[in-house]
Design a protein around this motif. Structure first.
Motif, PDB file in Angstrom:
ATOM      1  N   ILE A 140       5.557   0.827  -1.266  1.00 19.59           N
ATOM      2  CA  ILE A 140       6.689  -0.080  -1.452  1.00 19.59           C
ATOM      3  C   ILE A 140       7.494  -0.194  -0.160  1.00 19.59           C
ATOM      4  N   THR A 141       7.631   0.905   0.573  1.00 16.67           N
ATOM      5  CA  THR A 141       8.352   0.868   1.845  1.00 16.67           C
ATOM      6  C   THR A 141       7.644  -0.064   2.830  1.00 16.67           C
ATOM      7  N   LYS A 142       6.323   0.029   2.894  1.00 15.44           N
ATOM      8  CA  LYS A 142       5.554  -0.882   3.758  1.00 15.44           C
ATOM      9  C   LYS A 142       5.761  -2.324   3.321  1.00 15.44           C
ATOM     10  N   GLU A 143       5.775  -2.535   2.009  1.00 17.84           N
ATOM     11  CA  GLU A 143       5.992  -3.883   1.480  1.00 17.84           C
ATOM     12  C   GLU A 143       7.366  -4.397   1.880  1.00 17.84           C
ATOM     13  N   LEU A 144       8.368  -3.536   1.845  1.00 19.71           N
ATOM     14  CA  LEU A 144       9.731  -3.921   2.226  1.00 19.71           C
ATOM     15  C   LEU A 144       9.769  -4.395   3.677  1.00 19.71           C
ATOM     16  N   LEU A 145       8.979  -3.777   4.516  1.00 17.24           N
ATOM     17  CA  LEU A 145       8.945  -4.153   5.927  1.00 17.24           C
ATOM     18  C   LEU A 145       8.238  -5.486   6.167  1.00 17.24           C
ATOM     19  N   THR A 146       7.342  -5.866   5.278  1.00 15.38           N
ATOM     20  CA  THR A 146       6.566  -7.088   5.492  1.00 15.38           C
ATOM     21  C   THR A 146       7.162  -8.320   4.816  1.00 15.38           C
TER      22      THR A 146
END
Length: 160
Positions: free
Chosen positions: A68-74
């Motif tokens: 989810i953190t990676k998704e937040l960055l993208t």
């Protein structure tokens, strides 16, 4: 207390090829606490099942947090970022809920007196693991900051 779980989980998430090392640490943890708590065979079996189950759940939830953190960055739009942030908060709440679950399950198995001992020994083991990780990190940084010997200038070789 949750730090040991986080360290174990972080180790699991970042070193999947090193599963045997993770299992060794987990088994050592179970053995040490079983010994300190003087668990009988049936209690030790149940204790091991609880620890394995909690660590597996922590791994899953840590991986979800990372995803989810990676998704937040993208994500591009603010509206989408807000939605992903809500998901991230929920994932952290689910992860933190595992500590309460651990207390409940261990109290049911051990009783309040041995639960206190469990928490104390776990805290000591967590501090030791943390200090080893910090020490290992410091050793790595020292290698990077050692004074380097100046190399002589390169020799120019002319061929005729």
């Amino acid at each position: 207390m949750w730090l040991f779980g986080f360290v174990m989980t972080f180790s699991l998430a970042n070193s999947e090829p090193n599963i045997p090392k993770k299992n060794q640490l987990e088994e050592l943890f179970i053995w040490k606490l079983s010994d300190e708590l003087r668990l009988g065979p049936a209690e030790e079996k149940k204790f091991a099942e609880i620890v394995h189950s909690l660590n597996k759940k922590k791994l899953t939830r840590t991986q979800k947090i990372e995803q989810i953190t990676k998704e937040l960055l993208t994500v591009k739009s603010d509206k989408d970022k807000e939605s992903v942030l809500k998901s991230l908060k929920k994932a952290y709440q689910e992860y933190n809920q595992l500590s309460i679950m651990e207390l409940d399950e261990m109290k049911k198995l051990l009783g309040i007196q041995r639960l206190a001992t469990y928490l104390e020994v776990k805290q000591v083991l967590t501090a030791k693991v943390k200090s080893l990780l910090i020490q290992k990190g410091d050793d790595h940084e020292k290698k990077d900051t050692l004074p380097r010997k100046e190399l002589p200038p390169p020799k120019i070789i002319e061929e005729n």
